[in-house]
Motif scaffolding. Structure first.
Motif, PDB file in Angstrom:
ATOM      1  N   ALA A  99     -15.806   8.933  -2.252  1.00 23.68           N
ATOM      2  CA  ALA A  99     -16.592   7.961  -2.776  1.00 23.68           C
ATOM      3  C   ALA A  99     -15.968   6.887  -3.630  1.00 23.68           C
ATOM      4  O   ALA A  99     -16.069   5.538  -3.521  1.00 23.68           O
ATOM      5  N   GLU A 100     -14.852   7.271  -4.183  1.00 25.39           N
ATOM      6  CA  GLU A 100     -14.305   6.410  -5.082  1.00 25.39           C
ATOM      7  C   GLU A 100     -13.108   5.391  -4.316  1.00 25.39           C
ATOM      8  O   GLU A 100     -13.185   4.100  -4.593  1.00 25.39           O
ATOM      9  N   ALA A 101     -12.659   5.869  -3.157  1.00 26.85           N
ATOM     10  CA  ALA A 101     -12.021   5.135  -2.352  1.00 26.85           C
ATOM     11  C   ALA A 101     -12.861   3.880  -1.891  1.00 26.85           C
ATOM     12  O   ALA A 101     -12.357   2.823  -1.772  1.00 26.85           O
ATOM     13  N   MET A 102     -13.939   4.506  -1.231  1.00 27.68           N
ATOM     14  CA  MET A 102     -15.056   3.324  -0.866  1.00 27.68           C
ATOM     15  C   MET A 102     -15.561   2.267  -1.973  1.00 27.68           C
ATOM     16  O   MET A 102     -15.458   1.270  -1.568  1.00 27.68           O
ATOM     17  N   ALA A 103     -15.745   2.666  -3.319  1.00 27.84           N
ATOM     18  CA  ALA A 103     -16.043   1.791  -4.022  1.00 27.84           C
ATOM     19  C   ALA A 103     -15.021   0.817  -4.453  1.00 27.84           C
ATOM     20  O   ALA A 103     -14.939  -0.224  -4.508  1.00 27.84           O
ATOM     21  N   LEU A 104     -13.560   1.322  -4.420  1.00 27.82           N
ATOM     22  CA  LEU A 104     -12.353   0.509  -4.964  1.00 27.82           C
ATOM     23  C   LEU A 104     -12.322  -0.390  -3.699  1.00 27.82           C
ATOM     24  O   LEU A 104     -12.171  -1.653  -3.863  1.00 27.82           O
ATOM     25  N   ASN A 105     -12.619  -0.033  -2.472  1.00 28.46           N
ATOM     26  CA  ASN A 105     -12.226  -1.048  -1.272  1.00 28.46           C
ATOM     27  C   ASN A 105     -13.527  -2.093  -1.232  1.00 28.46           C
ATOM     28  O   ASN A 105     -13.183  -3.307  -1.175  1.00 28.46           O
TER      29      ASN A 105
ATOM     30  N   ILE B   8      -5.512   4.600  -3.035  1.00 29.01           N
ATOM     31  CA  ILE B   8      -4.532   3.576  -2.883  1.00 29.01           C
ATOM     32  C   ILE B   8      -4.330   3.083  -1.242  1.00 29.01           C
ATOM     33  O   ILE B   8      -4.349   2.195  -0.908  1.00 29.01           O
ATOM     34  N   LEU B   9      -3.967   4.359  -0.679  1.00 17.78           N
ATOM     35  CA  LEU B   9      -3.725   4.225   0.858  1.00 17.78           C
ATOM     36  C   LEU B   9      -5.052   3.805   1.652  1.00 17.78           C
ATOM     37  O   LEU B   9      -4.943   3.143   2.621  1.00 17.78           O
ATOM     38  N   ALA B  10      -6.294   3.677   1.261  1.00 15.22           N
ATOM     39  CA  ALA B  10      -7.571   3.449   1.588  1.00 15.22           C
ATOM     40  C   ALA B  10      -8.310   2.204   1.382  1.00 15.22           C
ATOM     41  O   ALA B  10      -9.108   1.758   1.495  1.00 15.22           O
ATOM     42  N   HIS B  11      -7.473   1.590   0.081  1.00 16.16           N
ATOM     43  CA  HIS B  11      -8.238   0.503  -0.474  1.00 16.16           C
ATOM     44  C   HIS B  11      -8.432  -0.870   0.403  1.00 16.16           C
ATOM     45  O   HIS B  11      -9.310  -1.512  -0.068  1.00 16.16           O
ATOM     46  N   HIS B  12      -7.814  -0.935   1.637  1.00 14.44           N
ATOM     47  CA  HIS B  12      -8.172  -2.250   2.509  1.00 14.44           C
ATOM     48  C   HIS B  12      -9.475  -1.765   3.275  1.00 14.44           C
ATOM     49  O   HIS B  12      -9.755  -2.652   4.101  1.00 14.44           O
ATOM     50  N   GLY B  13      -9.865  -0.653   3.408  1.00 16.70           N
ATOM     51  CA  GLY B  13     -11.126  -0.179   3.966  1.00 16.70           C
ATOM     52  C   GLY B  13     -10.895   0.366   5.427  1.00 16.70           C
ATOM     53  O   GLY B  13     -11.216   1.143   6.012  1.00 16.70           O
ATOM     54  N   GLU B  14     -10.262  -0.673   6.331  1.00 19.89           N
ATOM     55  CA  GLU B  14      -9.980  -0.193   7.618  1.00 19.89           C
ATOM     56  C   GLU B  14      -8.590  -0.365   8.254  1.00 19.89           C
ATOM     57  O   GLU B  14      -7.669  -0.998   7.457  1.00 19.89           O
ATOM     58  N   LEU B  15      -8.258   0.216   9.312  1.00 14.66           N
ATOM     59  CA  LEU B  15      -6.848   0.324   9.737  1.00 14.66           C
ATOM     60  C   LEU B  15      -6.495  -0.864   9.937  1.00 14.66           C
ATOM     61  O   LEU B  15      -5.162  -1.225   9.675  1.00 14.66           O
ATOM     62  N   GLU B  16      -7.342  -1.585  10.715  1.00 18.91           N
ATOM     63  CA  GLU B  16      -6.745  -3.063  11.126  1.00 18.91           C
ATOM     64  C   GLU B  16      -6.663  -4.042   9.964  1.00 18.91           C
ATOM     65  O   GLU B  16      -5.943  -5.025  10.182  1.00 18.91           O
ATOM     66  N   TYR B  17      -6.824  -3.511   8.801  1.00 20.95           N
ATOM     67  CA  TYR B  17      -6.786  -4.452   7.706  1.00 20.95           C
ATOM     68  C   TYR B  17      -5.578  -4.060   6.669  1.00 20.95           C
ATOM     69  O   TYR B  17      -5.348  -4.249   5.609  1.00 20.95           O
TER      70      TYR B  17
ATOM     71  N   ILE C 206       0.882  -1.290   0.052  1.00 19.59           N
ATOM     72  CA  ILE C 206      -0.062   0.185  -0.082  1.00 19.59           C
ATOM     73  C   ILE C 206       0.886   1.210   0.049  1.00 19.59           C
ATOM     74  O   ILE C 206       0.466   2.184  -0.852  1.00 19.59           O
ATOM     75  N   PHE C 207       1.692   1.305   0.839  1.00  9.06           N
ATOM     76  CA  PHE C 207       2.774   2.331   0.816  1.00  9.06           C
ATOM     77  C   PHE C 207       3.510   2.340  -0.508  1.00  9.06           C
ATOM     78  O   PHE C 207       3.763   3.380  -0.769  1.00  9.06           O
ATOM     79  N   LEU C 208       4.027   1.372  -0.776  1.00  6.13           N
ATOM     80  CA  LEU C 208       4.983   1.429  -1.710  1.00  6.13           C
ATOM     81  C   LEU C 208       4.176   1.865  -3.193  1.00  6.13           C
ATOM     82  O   LEU C 208       4.584   2.469  -4.027  1.00  6.13           O
ATOM     83  N   GLY C 209       2.723   1.449  -3.218  1.00  5.16           N
ATOM     84  CA  GLY C 209       2.041   1.948  -4.384  1.00  5.16           C
ATOM     85  C   GLY C 209       1.868   3.364  -4.490  1.00  5.16           C
ATOM     86  O   GLY C 209       1.753   3.973  -5.502  1.00  5.16           O
ATOM     87  N   ALA C 210       1.593   3.933  -3.110  1.00  4.22           N
ATOM     88  CA  ALA C 210       1.169   5.300  -3.125  1.00  4.22           C
ATOM     89  C   ALA C 210       2.680   5.979  -3.526  1.00  4.22           C
ATOM     90  O   ALA C 210       2.601   7.130  -4.118  1.00  4.22           O
ATOM     91  N   GLU C 211       3.669   5.690  -2.887  1.00  2.00           N
ATOM     92  CA  GLU C 211       4.993   6.354  -3.284  1.00  2.00           C
ATOM     93  C   GLU C 211       5.170   6.134  -4.676  1.00  2.00           C
ATOM     94  O   GLU C 211       5.619   7.170  -5.398  1.00  2.00           O
ATOM     95  N   MET C 212       4.814   5.145  -5.323  1.00  2.00           N
ATOM     96  CA  MET C 212       5.083   4.920  -6.773  1.00  2.00           C
ATOM     97  C   MET C 212       4.338   5.872  -7.602  1.00  2.00           C
ATOM     98  O   MET C 212       4.863   6.635  -8.625  1.00  2.00           O
ATOM     99  N   ILE C 213       3.033   6.073  -7.404  1.00  2.57           N
ATOM    100  CA  ILE C 213       1.887   6.968  -7.929  1.00  2.57           C
ATOM    101  C   ILE C 213       2.667   8.534  -7.958  1.00  2.57           C
ATOM    102  O   ILE C 213       2.334   9.247  -8.663  1.00  2.57           O
TER     103      ILE C 213
ATOM    104  N   SER D 142      -4.778  -0.584   5.899  1.00  3.82           N
ATOM    105  CA  SER D 142      -5.109   0.864   5.416  1.00  3.82           C
ATOM    106  C   SER D 142      -4.546   1.896   6.307  1.00  3.82           C
ATOM    107  O   SER D 142      -4.851   1.960   7.375  1.00  3.82           O
ATOM    108  N   PRO D 143      -3.511   2.516   5.725  1.00  2.00           N
ATOM    109  CA  PRO D 143      -3.105   3.807   6.723  1.00  2.00           C
ATOM    110  C   PRO D 143      -4.176   4.804   6.896  1.00  2.00           C
ATOM    111  O   PRO D 143      -4.328   5.498   7.713  1.00  2.00           O
ATOM    112  N   LYS D 144      -5.108   5.021   5.932  1.00  2.00           N
ATOM    113  CA  LYS D 144      -6.474   5.851   5.925  1.00  2.00           C
ATOM    114  C   LYS D 144      -7.586   5.028   5.386  1.00  2.00           C
ATOM    115  O   LYS D 144      -7.680   4.027   4.691  1.00  2.00           O
TER     116      LYS D 144
END
Length: 319
Positions: free
Chosen positions: A266-272, A248-257, A219-226, A259-261
């Motif tokens: 809405a786009e981040a939610m749909a992606l999750n 990218i940072l939020a695509h796992h949805g929850e902090l415990e999964y 997740i971090f690597l992807g955000a950095e690459m972008i 996601s840093p955020k």
């Protein structure tokens, strides 16, 4: 050779397989045994060496080993009770036979992904997608054959491409049915959401976490690459770049999964939702593929946190 997917409970298990993992464990009574994962290009199967006799020669994880045992069933999944093991000799096997791969054609999936690029109208997002997924030949070559996970789902050659295409397809459906979604942002985010896995996981046959994967994560690597890629495109709107990285940072949805955020747009939610849905459905697919085709209940699976059952209609199809 007999492929792993062909074995059924009660079959003799004999042949050369890749020892993906090896654990030295103890029973509750304190007796040492080996727990293995054996692999070929059709999948994996759990193996147990309960008796460490002279028939069990020295071997390590990632060795190709000649195995002699019997297929049994444990909690709905096939398992091998192993009696004899020896290291395979060079020339006895073809390494290509032991690398699992997507059941779908890689070039066809890649062409479908490029069709999504053609539908991105926002010029900066379109240029970004073209730059990475079309013009960067080295990245494309790696992306097309990379796995999407070590073991949970899409852990095979072409797995990252297969997962990315499925998530992008679902996001296309969301964008066409919910007017609040920015189609171009969502589709771009779907295509880029797991690009960090190219550096999080090593190539086959090891397909294990790299140092960057262990310490930073995809997740971090992807955000950095972008972030680095968008800086190469003149006039890329800063707000748009931030929204894309947020997805990218939020695509796992929850902090415990991991996601840093949590999703803030809405786009981040749909992606999750799309990412989670495809990961779960592929997990179920792989569980079914490994299961005895005659069994209904397959036992508890920690990844889906439920007792798993094959539906009657699906069982009928497998007969």
């Amino acid at each position: 050779m007999t492929y792993i997917e062909e074995y059924k409970e009660g079959n003799k298990f004999f042949g050369i397989y890749l020892c993906k993992t090896k654990q030295v464990l103890k029973t509750k009574a304190g007796k040492t045994y080996y727990s293995l994962i054996l692999q070929d290009k059709t999948g994996v199967i759990d193996g147990k060496v309960w008796e460490l006799t002279n028939g069990i020669a020295d071997f390590e994880a990632m060795d190709f080993i000649m195995v002699d045992g019997m297929v049994t069933s444990f909690q709905g999944s096939r398992q091998v009770n192993i009696n004899r093991i020896r290291r395979a000799q060079e020339g006895e096997y073809d390494a290509k036979e032991y690398i699992p791969a997507s059941k779908y054609d890689i070039e066809e999936m890649y062409n479908q992904l490029k069709q999504h690029i053609a539908g991105i109208r926002e010029p900066h997002l379109h240029e970004l997608a073209e730059m990475v997924f079309v013009k960067d030949a080295e990245f494309v070559k790696e992306f097309k054959v990379h796995s999407a996970a070590k073991s949970v789902h899409h852990g095979f050659i072409g797995g990252l491409l297969q997962h990315t295409l499925a998530v992008t397809n679902m996001c296309e459906f969301f964008a066409q049915n919910y007017e609040i979604l920015d189609h171009d942002l969502l589709i771009t985010a779907a295509m880029f959401h797991d690009v960090g896995k190219v550096y999080e996981l090593s190539d086959f046959p090891s397909n294990d976490y790299t140092d960057d994967g262990q310490m930073l994560g995809h997740i971090f690597l992807g955000a950095e690459m972008i972030g680095n890629w968008t800086k190469q495109i003149p006039g890329f709107p800063p707000v748009l770049a931030t929204e894309l990285r947020h997805c990218i940072l939020a695509h796992h949805g929850e902090l415990e999964y991991g996601s840093p955020k949590k999703p803030a747009i809405a786009e981040a939610m749909a992606l999750n939702f799309a990412d989670h849905a495809d990961a779960r459905m592929e997990t179920m697919t792989e569980l079914y593929d490994k299961a005895d085709p005659t069994m209904e209940w397959l036992g508890f699976n920690r990844f889906v946190d439920s007792n798993i059952r094959q539906s009657s209609g699906y069982l009928q199809k497998r007969k």
